[in-house]
Write a protein that holds these residues in place. Structure first.
Motif, mmCIF file in Angstrom:
data_model
loop_
_atom_site.group_PDB
_atom_site.id
_atom_site.type_symbol
_atom_site.label_atom_id
_atom_site.label_comp_id
_atom_site.label_asym_id
_atom_site.label_seq_id
_atom_site.Cartn_x
_atom_site.Cartn_y
_atom_site.Cartn_z
ATOM 1 N N LYS A 56 0.829 -1.212 0.000
ATOM 2 C CA LYS A 56 0.000 0.000 0.000
ATOM 3 C C LYS A 56 0.857 1.252 0.000
ATOM 4 O O LYS A 56 0.559 2.225 -0.689
ATOM 5 C CB LYS A 56 -0.934 0.006 1.211
ATOM 6 N N ARG A 57 1.921 1.222 0.750
ATOM 7 C CA ARG A 57 2.807 2.392 0.811
ATOM 8 C C ARG A 57 3.487 2.620 -0.537
ATOM 9 O O ARG A 57 3.597 3.747 -1.002
ATOM 10 C CB ARG A 57 3.835 2.180 1.912
ATOM 11 N N SER A 59 2.327 1.762 -3.413
ATOM 12 C CA SER A 59 1.340 2.137 -4.432
ATOM 13 C C SER A 59 1.057 3.633 -4.433
ATOM 14 O O SER A 59 0.540 4.167 -5.409
ATOM 15 C CB SER A 59 0.041 1.364 -4.231
ATOM 16 N N THR A 60 1.413 4.339 -3.371
ATOM 17 C CA THR A 60 1.197 5.787 -3.331
ATOM 18 C C THR A 60 2.253 6.534 -4.132
ATOM 19 O O THR A 60 2.094 7.724 -4.388
ATOM 20 C CB THR A 60 1.192 6.310 -1.887
ATOM 21 N N LYS A 61 3.308 5.850 -4.537
ATOM 22 C CA LYS A 61 4.381 6.498 -5.299
ATOM 23 C C LYS A 61 4.000 6.705 -6.762
ATOM 24 O O LYS A 61 4.605 7.500 -7.445
ATOM 25 C CB LYS A 61 5.665 5.669 -5.235
ATOM 26 N N LYS A 63 0.867 7.170 -9.907
ATOM 27 C CA LYS A 63 -0.468 7.718 -10.140
ATOM 28 C C LYS A 63 -1.261 6.735 -10.984
ATOM 29 O O LYS A 63 -0.768 6.215 -11.982
ATOM 30 C CB LYS A 63 -0.385 9.057 -10.859
ATOM 31 N N ARG A 70 -5.027 0.379 -8.869
ATOM 32 C CA ARG A 70 -4.213 0.436 -7.648
ATOM 33 C C ARG A 70 -4.450 -0.811 -6.791
ATOM 34 O O ARG A 70 -3.509 -1.438 -6.321
ATOM 35 C CB ARG A 70 -4.544 1.688 -6.845
#
Length: 84
Positions: A56-57, A59-61, A63, A70
């Motif tokens: 999850k962390r 995947s925030t990198k 867009k 996602r």
């Protein structure tokens, strides 16, 4: 709308225990958990939760145009971690 996911409910493991340092997953705790999993021959819920937090962390990198993309990437990342 969307897929239903089974949420991991860990009553015996608090998020405070998993986030005991300033990092979201402690490397030593993950290593010790993987050693325990290897010895027992099965993956524990705590290890799966750690893999989910990492995915999850990461995947925030990136867009994503579609939120389902996602979620698919997170699911695939967790599956890859479990397989190896």
């Amino acid at each position: 709308m969307g897929r239903k996911r089974k949420e991991v409910n860990l009553d015996d493991i608090s998020s405070k225990d998993l986030m005991s340092s300033r990092h979201y997953v402690n490397n030593n705790e993950l290593r010790e958990e993987l050693i325990r999993c290897k010895a027992s021959g099965e993956l524990t819920e705590k290890a799966i939760l750690m893999f989910q937090q990492i995915a999850k962390r990461l995947s925030t990198k990136l867009k994503y145009t579609n939120p389902m993309d996602r979620e698919d990437c997170i699911s695939q990342a967790v599956l890859d971690c479990i397989m190896y």
